[in-house]
Each structure stands twice: as C-alpha cells, then as structure tokens.
Design a protein around this motif. Sequence first.
Motif, PDB file in Angstrom:
ATOM      1  N   ASP A  86       0.833  -1.209   0.000  1.00 17.38           N
ATOM      2  CA  ASP A  86       0.000   0.000   0.000  1.00 17.38           C
ATOM      3  C   ASP A  86       0.867   1.258   0.000  1.00 17.38           C
ATOM      4  O   ASP A  86       0.472   2.281  -0.555  1.00 17.38           O
ATOM      5  N   TYR A  87       2.018   1.155   0.635  1.00 18.58           N
ATOM      6  CA  TYR A  87       2.976   2.267   0.666  1.00 18.58           C
ATOM      7  C   TYR A  87       3.355   2.645  -0.771  1.00 18.58           C
ATOM      8  O   TYR A  87       3.324   3.813  -1.160  1.00 18.58           O
ATOM      9  N   ARG A  88       3.672   1.636  -1.571  1.00 14.03           N
ATOM     10  CA  ARG A  88       4.021   1.877  -2.968  1.00 14.03           C
ATOM     11  C   ARG A  88       2.840   2.460  -3.741  1.00 14.03           C
ATOM     12  O   ARG A  88       2.995   3.437  -4.475  1.00 14.03           O
ATOM     13  N   LYS A  89       1.651   1.882  -3.567  1.00 15.98           N
ATOM     14  CA  LYS A  89       0.465   2.393  -4.271  1.00 15.98           C
ATOM     15  C   LYS A  89       0.249   3.868  -3.989  1.00 15.98           C
ATOM     16  O   LYS A  89      -0.044   4.653  -4.895  1.00 15.98           O
ATOM     17  N   ALA A  90       0.383   4.240  -2.727  1.00 16.28           N
ATOM     18  CA  ALA A  90       0.147   5.625  -2.330  1.00 16.28           C
ATOM     19  C   ALA A  90       1.210   6.549  -2.913  1.00 16.28           C
ATOM     20  O   ALA A  90       0.902   7.641  -3.423  1.00 16.28           O
ATOM     21  N   LEU A  91       2.476   6.140  -2.843  1.00 19.65           N
ATOM     22  CA  LEU A  91       3.556   6.968  -3.398  1.00 19.65           C
ATOM     23  C   LEU A  91       3.391   7.148  -4.909  1.00 19.65           C
ATOM     24  O   LEU A  91       3.612   8.227  -5.438  1.00 19.65           O
ATOM     25  N   LEU A  92       2.977   6.085  -5.598  1.00 18.84           N
ATOM     26  CA  LEU A  92       2.800   6.176  -7.051  1.00 18.84           C
ATOM     27  C   LEU A  92       1.647   7.115  -7.394  1.00 18.84           C
ATOM     28  O   LEU A  92       1.717   7.862  -8.373  1.00 18.84           O
ATOM     29  N   LEU A  93       0.591   7.119  -6.594  1.00 20.31           N
ATOM     30  CA  LEU A  93      -0.508   8.054  -6.819  1.00 20.31           C
ATOM     31  C   LEU A  93      -0.038   9.492  -6.605  1.00 20.31           C
ATOM     32  O   LEU A  93      -0.380  10.391  -7.371  1.00 20.31           O
ATOM     33  N   LEU A  94       0.780   9.704  -5.564  1.00 17.71           N
ATOM     34  CA  LEU A  94       1.332  11.046  -5.332  1.00 17.71           C
ATOM     35  C   LEU A  94       2.232  11.457  -6.494  1.00 17.71           C
ATOM     36  O   LEU A  94       2.236  12.606  -6.909  1.00 17.71           O
ATOM     37  N   CYS A  95       3.004  10.505  -6.972  1.00 17.65           N
ATOM     38  CA  CYS A  95       3.917  10.773  -8.088  1.00 17.65           C
ATOM     39  C   CYS A  95       3.123  11.231  -9.311  1.00 17.65           C
ATOM     40  O   CYS A  95       3.561  12.107 -10.073  1.00 17.65           O
ATOM     41  N   GLY A  96       1.959  10.634  -9.504  1.00 19.55           N
ATOM     42  CA  GLY A  96       1.021  11.150 -10.489  1.00 19.55           C
ATOM     43  C   GLY A  96       1.283  10.754 -11.927  1.00 19.55           C
ATOM     44  O   GLY A  96       0.747  11.357 -12.838  1.00 19.55           O
ATOM     45  N   GLY A  97       2.141   9.770 -12.147  1.00 17.49           N
ATOM     46  CA  GLY A  97       2.339   9.337 -13.520  1.00 17.49           C
ATOM     47  C   GLY A  97       3.785   9.016 -13.856  1.00 17.49           C
ATOM     48  O   GLY A  97       4.700   9.407 -13.119  1.00 17.49           O
ATOM     49  N   ASP A  98       3.958   8.306 -14.946  1.00 16.23           N
ATOM     50  CA  ASP A  98       5.288   7.890 -15.403  1.00 16.23           C
ATOM     51  C   ASP A  98       5.764   8.885 -16.469  1.00 16.23           C
ATOM     52  O   ASP A  98       4.954   9.549 -17.097  1.00 16.23           O
ATOM     53  N   ASP A  99       7.051   8.983 -16.674  1.00 15.95           N
ATOM     54  CA  ASP A  99       7.575   9.944 -17.647  1.00 15.95           C
ATOM     55  C   ASP A  99       8.301   9.274 -18.801  1.00 15.95           C
ATOM     56  O   ASP A  99       9.159   9.869 -19.431  1.00 15.95           O
ATOM     57  N   ASP A 100       7.978   8.007 -19.027  1.00 17.46           N
ATOM     58  CA  ASP A 100       8.659   7.328 -20.142  1.00 17.46           C
ATOM     59  C   ASP A 100       7.771   7.211 -21.361  1.00 17.46           C
ATOM     60  O   ASP A 100       6.589   7.077 -21.255  1.00 17.46           O
TER      61      ASP A 100
END
Length: 321
Positions: A307-321
Amino acid sequence: FPQYTRGTVTAFAPFDARADAEALRKAMKGIGTDEETVLTILTTRNNAQRQEIASAFKTLFGRDLVDDLKSELTGKFETLMVSLMRPAYIFDAHALKHAIKGAGTNEKVLTEILASRTPAEVQNIKQVYQQEYEADLEDKITGETSGHFQRLLVVLLQANRDPDAGVDEALVEQDAQVLFRAGELKWGTDEEKFITILGTRSVSHLRRVFDKYMTISGFQIEETIDRETSGDLEKLLLAVVKCIRSVPAYFAETLYYSMKGAGTDDDTLIRVMVSRSEVDLLDIRREFRKNFAKSLYQMIQKDTSGDYRKALLLLCGGDDD
C-alpha cells in the motif's frame, strides 16, 4: 504563499468532505482496514481538502481522523498517511522540530529544508515554530549545531537573501574572484566568504557567479566545495548551490539517493514526496528523468511495495517514459 502550479496533487472536484469522511470511517471500522480506500482518498485530495475531511470526520463521528489512521495503519504506510494529513502550513516546522529534538540532531533535515525554501517560506516557518512550540527556532538550532555549519544555518534562517533584481556584472566578477581566492588559492578554505556570498546574494546573481567561477578556475563550484570542505558544512554548502541552480533538480537528486543502493531512506522519500506534491513535483519528475535515465515512477515502483508503494505512485502522479 505564491500559487504553486507545478504540483501533481491539485484540488479534487467534485469534492464532498462528508462523503469522504464517511468512506474513510467505513474503511477503518470493524475488523480489518480497507487500505485502498484510505490511500486513494488521501492522495487525490489536496492538503486543504484533507483538513476539511478531518473536520467533517470529527463532526460526524466525534473521532479524530489522524488518531484513527494511527491506530488502524502501521509502518511506512502509516507514516505517509499521517504526513499527508499534517496541515501544510505546519509541515516544515514540524519536520524541523523533530530533527532537533532528543538525542542526536538530524542534520539532513535541517539542510534540506533551510537550503531549499524561499525567504518568505523561511519567515513563515519561524513564525509557525514560535506559535506552535513556543520556542525560537534559531535558538533551538544554534543549541544543537556548531561551527561553520551552524553559521550558515543562521544566515539562511535570517531569510534576508537579496531579491532578484538586475545583475551587476562587476559584482559578479568580484564575488567569483573572492570565492576563487577563498577556495582554490588558499590552504584551508576561508569558509566565511562562502557562507556570506552563498547565503545572502540573489539567486540570479549567484547563477552568474557560478558561471564566472567556472571560467576563472576551470572548476564547477561544487567540485571546490567537495574538495575543500567536509561533513555537515560540505553537505549544506552543496545543497545551497544546487538549490540556487535548480530546486527541482536538487529534490530529484534527493529522491534518487533516498532510494539508490541497499535500503531506502523512507523518511526522506516521504518528506519530499509530501512536501513537494502541491509545489513542483512535476518539475522534479522532469529533472529526475533527465538526470537519472529512469523515471521517478519506475524507481518508486522498484524500490517500495504494498500500500505504501500504491500511495507513493498516486502522489507521483504518472510515469515519464
């Protein structure tokens, strides 16, 4: 505060504080917690909205949302959710308070916050610190630090950096020469010159000074600092130089090193992701991709879990590749 528009987290619409409060209560009530609901709501509402949810939660249920999060969640995931709930205005003051309390000072936190915040933000931090903790931040910091490291922190705490105006090329030349003589030409660096110039001149002026320094000496100023100083002072001088060059690039590097190698510095990862999520995380992501040949999203994905990863990825808001 200036209106920041480069965050990944913005006001959620349509927003209904009571509906969110009810969903959170349901997610934490009874046996087992529905973490997915908790993390989805808290990472997609901005800080002001989270405060409204907490208020609605208390009104509807007579319970404190943060206390419930603390009792229902654990570990890094709990730390992240509780950090998201901290009112934005108090975030930095709280981080500094915890960096200077008890045994051992966390110099990394002092360095990161005081090197990167604008003079207006530093003034605000000092006021909030006084109001919330009935103590003077400068006194607390000088009590726990020493030497040139302490002096540069005190200079930064004054929040008196020159405002950006037209750049005076003669003064640029003069400052670059002073730094060159203090650093490269002297046995034992004249740290005070570095402290005064790096701590008080305007951002646009210093950017020109760094260019001029390179022309005069053949070195980037970071290389000189690296060679001539050490320890906490070196880290703080480097952080100041990097933030003068680019605050988003500084935070991209901070995030990179929080995850690089064995073990993750979760405190730093959480602090930066939360504190920059409504400020400049889009710019940080861009610098990250440019400088580290992978996206912030990919690194978080690889380095964290659950869940820690899920939350951080949502905060990150997207990939840049």
